[in-house]
Design an enzyme around this catalytic site. Structure first.
Site, PDB file in Angstrom:
ATOM      1  N   LYS A   1      57.947  39.067  46.845  1.00  0.00           N
ATOM      2  CA  LYS A   1      57.823  40.457  46.243  1.00  0.00           C
ATOM      3  C   LYS A   1      58.263  41.661  47.330  1.00  0.00           C
ATOM      4  CE  LYS A   1      54.046  38.892  43.561  1.00  0.00           C
ATOM      5  NZ  LYS A   1      52.567  38.969  43.391  1.00  0.00           N
TER       6      LYS A   1
ATOM      7  N   GLU B   1      49.657  35.568  37.107  1.00  0.00           N
ATOM      8  CA  GLU B   1      50.712  35.837  37.022  1.00  0.00           C
ATOM      9  C   GLU B   1      51.514  35.699  35.878  1.00  0.00           C
ATOM     10  OE1 GLU B   1      52.953  35.243  40.645  1.00  0.00           O
ATOM     11  OE2 GLU B   1      51.774  36.708  41.550  1.00  0.00           O
TER      12      GLU B   1
ATOM     13  N   GLU C   1      50.733  31.429  37.196  1.00  0.00           N
ATOM     14  CA  GLU C   1      50.182  30.728  38.052  1.00  0.00           C
ATOM     15  C   GLU C   1      48.793  31.741  38.335  1.00  0.00           C
ATOM     16  OE1 GLU C   1      51.806  30.563  41.821  1.00  0.00           O
ATOM     17  OE2 GLU C   1      51.866  32.680  42.185  1.00  0.00           O
TER      18      GLU C   1
ATOM     19  N   ASN D   1      46.400  33.303  41.279  1.00  0.00           N
ATOM     20  CA  ASN D   1      46.101  33.522  42.640  1.00  0.00           C
ATOM     21  C   ASN D   1      44.730  33.749  42.941  1.00  0.00           C
ATOM     22  OD1 ASN D   1      48.808  33.268  43.631  1.00  0.00           O
ATOM     23  ND2 ASN D   1      49.383  34.978  42.509  1.00  0.00           N
TER      24      ASN D   1
ATOM     25  N   ARG E   1      42.713  34.996  45.258  1.00  0.00           N
ATOM     26  CA  ARG E   1      42.617  35.752  46.474  1.00  0.00           C
ATOM     27  C   ARG E   1      43.021  37.179  46.369  1.00  0.00           C
ATOM     28  NH1 ARG E   1      47.812  36.255  47.822  1.00  0.00           N
ATOM     29  NH2 ARG E   1      49.200  34.773  47.264  1.00  0.00           N
TER      30      ARG E   1
ATOM     31  N   VAL F   1      48.549  41.091  48.193  1.00  0.00           N
ATOM     32  CA  VAL F   1      48.964  41.868  49.220  1.00  0.00           C
ATOM     33  C   VAL F   1      49.137  43.151  48.684  1.00  0.00           C
ATOM     34  CG1 VAL F   1      51.188  42.581  50.285  1.00  0.00           C
ATOM     35  CG2 VAL F   1      50.541  40.111  50.329  1.00  0.00           C
TER      36      VAL F   1
ATOM     37  N   ARG G   1      57.147  47.224  50.505  1.00  0.00           N
ATOM     38  CA  ARG G   1      56.803  46.189  51.719  1.00  0.00           C
ATOM     39  C   ARG G   1      57.812  46.487  52.631  1.00  0.00           C
ATOM     40  NH1 ARG G   1      54.392  40.461  49.550  1.00  0.00           N
ATOM     41  NH2 ARG G   1      53.452  41.183  47.555  1.00  0.00           N
TER      42      ARG G   1
END
Length: 321
Positions: free
Chosen positions: A98, A136, A150, A152, A154, A157, A198
């Site tokens: 990303k 996602e 999927e 994630n 956790r 970011v 980012r």
């Protein structure tokens, strides 16, 4: 390799594929996604099995749904708390990494947003998930059908832009959940629009070659509605051993266009001397008509990168002397 070793290797490979197919089928059922609409050829292409192609994968939107559950169990927890925190649009990527994220996703209607939220919460409850997590999805080009990709398990970011539009401190809530406490929040509503760029230590003009080095000078933007998450400081040496992410620039504004203008200003103020970054590329993307209209898909950079870099090639060389 001996014959029995070949058979064992094939057997193990076969078992893993069977397990993968079972897991995909389970999540499809949990999320209530119509498997007939996906079909075996499409599933094979999503997991890079076989040689056939599926165009919808190339032009899909990538949507992430953030979910939070306090403790494990089918009922979510002993308190019955489940909180859905909206979605983020993470379509703008390069090599599946990303680059720019935003919340909420412009491509979703209220009805589709509700369906995705319900699907994400059902998936978390089905596996007894506890804490902050992200599911996602791939959104088809028709803007009506979405497919599980999927989960994630956790903090992400890009969790900061979710915090900006919801006002919820996700890390604080994670600590409360881990301590056995219930979520201390009421109904969550989305306020305004948030963007994240980012800043990676890499050179887009050199096929995104990593560019670690020492920070000679550093200035981050600031002001109302601006947030910077970074470990950089003047004199710091960015090592070559880890991810190239050096900073996250985030902005929040009442509307999407105002957020875009604010992020442009932040990238203009951002200054780093010592190594190259992708900040200039992100700045150019923010002016691209496709991005301004909210039409970027996962194929955007593959299609437009030469055009975006063309302007940079005509600038004076800014290499260190």
């Amino acid at each position: 390799m001996k014959q029995w070793q070949v058979r064992l290797q094939k057997s193990r490979s076969y078992k893993w594929w069977v397990l993968a197919v079972i897991m995909v089928g389970t999540f499809m059922a949990v999320l209530d996604v119509t498997v007939v609409n996906v079909g075996l050829p499409t599933i094979m292409n999503v997991f890079h099995i076989g040689l056939s192609t599926a165009e919808w994968v190339v032009t899909a939107y990538m949507i992430t749904m953030t979910i939070m559950l306090p403790t494990a169990g089918w009922l979510a927890d002993r308190y019955g708390n489940t909180v859905y925190l909206g979605e983020r649009d993470c379509s703008l990527q390069r090599r599946n990494q990303k680059l720019i994220e935003e919340a909420p996703a412009r491509c979703l209607t209220p009805e589709l947003r509700a369906r995705m939220g319900e699907a994400a919460v059902r998936a978390a409850r089905a596996v007894g998930y506890e804490g902050a997590g992200t599911v996602e999805f791939l959104l088809d080009a028709d803007m009506e059908h979405f497919y599980f990709m999927e989960m994630n398990t956790r903090i992400q970011v890009e969790h900061g832009i979710t915090e900006l539009v919801t006002g919820v401190d996700l890390v604080r809530q994670q600590l409360r959940i881990a301590s056995g406490l219930a979520l201390d929040m009421g109904e969550v509503t989305l306020q305004g629009h948030a963007l994240e760029c980012r800043i990676n230590a890499e050179d887009p003009a050199a096929d995104f070659r990593p560019c670690p080095g020492k920070v000679g000078f550093l200035h981050f933007p600031g002001g109302p509605g601006v947030r910077v998450d970074s470990h950089l400081y003047t004199g710091y040496t960015l090592p070559p051993y880890y991810d190239s992410l050096a900073a996250k620039l985030m902005v929040h504004a009442p509307t999407r266009l105002e957020a875009i203008r604010k992020m442009r200003r932040c990238l203009e103020e951002f200054a780093l001397d010592g190594f190259r970054t992708n900040a200039e590329l992100s700045y150019q993307i923010l002016y691209h008509p496709t991005f301004v209209r909210g039409g970027c898909t996962t194929a955007f950079l593959d299609q437009c990168l030469p055009q975006l870099l063309d302007f940079s090639r005509h600038l004076p060389d800014q290499e260190e002397t």
